[in-house]
Design an enzyme around this catalytic site. Structure first.
Site: not given
Length: 650
Positions: A352, A548
């Protein structure tokens, strides 16, 4: 050797979990370690005297029942505990244990008159067992002591006066007084204006971390300057450090594939060895002309000693303990030895952007609104709406806009994943998010967001495009070094982000990340990871471990950044990096690679040496002394090799 180790492992498991808070009574000190060697010392002294009487002094009286009794007395201190374990294993349904093998081999040697060899085999085997127990206990203790250094007692303020009480008895809401140099025993909120702490017990970093009034401080942190006051916010048993300790102690329950294979292998291998030994003793009768039972029985006994798989069974888990301990020392928590193996084979690290490779601390750079909208009024509405979000962008807007106007009434508020926020204010629709949100609600705008590199927050009010705010985030200090190290490890890198593509590409170019994709919804990230995995790539995903979650679940190993600040992160990820440093990603991979290398070195060493001595033993060339080296000697070498990882620098 599943059977032989099951009794010991159960003891160790219970041993490690009884009162893990402060009870260091299970730590093996010098005195207790010496006590463990006392039976071996007695046996060794008697054996040396017996060999001297046999070979050098050649005393006539030292024969017959006197000689047998002497060696039996030498055998009992080391042999009796092993025979007892063998009996316990048989009673529990595990006949073919390591203890059974050594019992048969040594009793057989005594039965055919090879008294010194019988005693020596059991003596060296017992010494090996003590070293194994010490090494395993030390590995577990090292892992625990890296983290659990909380004080038994703390000083609390009762009616303004300091009072010393047990840390476990402190209630939520009580005030702890922490002097300079003292370690905090419970999680809390800092009441003093500022205080600096050493956070190495939690992060592996000794660099001081300065906290301000109202900020969270955690058990295990050391106060570095003036007397500080902390309001307790979490019960002792629920503190961050307690959760981390529990995680590390339970990490050994998740076995690596290599470890599981060796256990299964040993379970099948041991009975085969016993039947082969019987075959070596009896079958030559049908094929050898000058067959002598005593000679072939001796060879069979040598075969049993050499074949004992204790070197593999102990050194392999010990190698993984070492890997988990090395990670803990550096602020990296592995939830199981299986993740060490996965990390050793990682080919692609997918990460990320925000909070992983960037600081996650956003600042408003520019505010542009159309003339028909009052800037101050719109900012108040945006600030009120963003106050309902915990996203870093919301914090940046709040810092820029100032105090929240609580008189603003928000109705039908909704967070649209990957897009932004929506609410009704004064019967008019307010939208705050990215330009995908504008497109979704058919908001027209005469502006190309791709022309701006920064993150853009678009705003629409009453079905009209009101304008935008630009927000920038800074790249972490060690992010570039992280990517360089990953490239040296031949690991590909991919960045996935919900942020706009221009921003993601810009950050990726600065860092040298090979592939970067922006404007992604959570399901888009999942699809990208599926694409990478479809190429037979072993994938690690690095993110916050909460937002996530679908990608973490899909990846082969999920790595969470910033575990120091989030309980949910510890719950979600497979590997937790306790500070925000991305440089710990290549370090974790390297620990996995080194652990795997040491484990395989031990496997190859054990099989190679045992294989050679087995051939020599069945051929009648090797004696019981070579068999002792092939068993105990190799086990000790493997243990020393396994312990080595705990001293490595990564």
């Amino acid at each position: 050797m599943e059977g032989c180790c099951s009794t010991k492992e159960k003891k160790e498991h219970n041993h490690g979990h009884e009162g893990h808070n402060h009870d260091h009574s299970h730590d093996i000190g010098y005195k207790s370690a010496f006590k463990m060697f006392v039976p071996a010392i007695i046996s060794f002294a008697l054996l040396l005297i017996g060999i001297a009487l046999d070979k050098f002094i050649k005393a006539e009286w030292f024969s017959g029942w006197i000689r047998l009794t002497w060696y039996l007395i030498a055998y009992i201190p080391v042999g009796l505990p092993v025979l007892k374990e063998a009996f316990e294993s048989i009673r529990n349904g595990d006949i073919f244990s390591e203890f059974f093998l050594m019992g048969i081999a040594t009793i057989g040697a005594l039965a055919i008159g090879e008294f010194p060899e019988g005693v020596a085999v059991m003596l060296f085997y017992s010494v090996g067992e003590v070293f194994q127990a010490l090494a395993v206990t030390r590995a577990k203790t090292n892992i625990k002591s890296l983290l659990d250094q909380r004080p038994d007692v703390v000083t609390i303020l009762k009616y303004g006066k300091p009072q010393t009480v047990k840390a476990q008895s402190v209630s939520i809401g009580e005030i702890v007084q922490l002097k300079s140099g003292e370690r905090l025993g419970l999680d809390g909120e800092l009441l003093s204006e500022t205080a600096s702490f050493n956070t190495s017990a939690l992060t592996g970093e000794s660099k001081p971390d300065t906290k301000s009034k109202g900020e969270k401080v955690l058990a295990g942190m050391i106060n570095l300057n003036t007397v500080s006051q902390i309001k307790v916010t979490t019960a002792y048993k629920d503190s961050k450090l307690s959760k981390i300790l529990e995680l590390v102690q339970n990490a050994t329950a998740q076995k690596a594939p290599t470890e599981l294979f060796i256990r299964k292998f040993a379970k099948v291998y041991t009975p085969i060895v016993v039947f082969l030994a019987i075959g070596i003793a009896l079958l030559p009768y049908f094929f050898v002309e000058d067959y002598m039972f005593k000679s072939w029985l001796y060879r069979a006994l040598i075969f049993l000693v050499i074949s004992c798989p204790c070197a593999l069974v102990i050194s392999i888990p010990l190698g993984y303990f070492g890997g988990i301990g090395a990670g803990s020392r550096n602020g990296i928590l592995f939830k199981g030895s299986n993740f060490l193996d996965v990390l050793a084979n990682v080919q692609d690290v997918v990460m990320d952007k925000t909070g992983t490779m960037t600081e996650g601390i956003f600042k408003v750079q520019e505010v542009v609104f159309n003339n028909e909208f009052n800037k101050e009024d719109i900012l108040k509405l945006i600030n009120a709406l963003e106050s309902k979000s915990s996203h870093p962008v919301a914090t940046a807007i709040h810092e820029y806009a100032g105090e929240i106007d609580h008189s603003i009434e928000l109705k039908n508020m909704e967070e649209i994943a990957g897009h932004g926020l929506k609410a009704v204010v004064n019967r008019k629709e307010l939208l705050v998010g990215n330009f995908k949100l504008m497109d979704r609600f058919d908001i027209n705008y005469d502006f190309n967001p791709d022309n701006i590199v920064y993150t853009i927050i678009a705003v629409a009010y009453d079905k009209k495009f009101a304008g935008y705010l630009t927000i920038a985030d800074s790249v972490k200090a060690d992010a570039q070094l992280t990517i360089k190290k990953l490239k040296l490890l031949n690991v590909k890198t991919t960045m996935l982000s919900g942020d706009k593509t221009a921003v993601v590409k810009y950050v990726a170019n600065i860092l040298g990340i090979q592939n970067a994709y922006g404007d992604l919804l959570p399901e888009d990230k999942v699809n990208k990871v599926k694409e990478i995995k479809a190429k037979n790539q072993t994938v690690a995903f690095v993110g916050d471990g909460v937002n996530d979650a679908p990608v973490v679940a899909l990846s082969d190993v999920g790595i969470a950044m910033g575990g120091l600040g989030s309980d949910a992160t510890i719950e979600t990820a497979d590997v937790v990096i306790q500070d925000d440093k991305p440089s710990k990603i290549p370090m974790a991979i390297n620990i996995g690679k080194q652990t795997k290398k040491i484990v395989w070195q031990n496997i190859i060493l054990a099989f190679a040496v045992k294989g050679v001595v087995l051939i020599l033993g069945t051929s009648g060339i090797a004696t019981m002394w070579e068999a002792v080296f092939a068993d105990v000697g190799v086990a000790l070498l493997a243990i020393l090799n396994a312990v080595r990882i705990q001293r490595m620098k990564f």
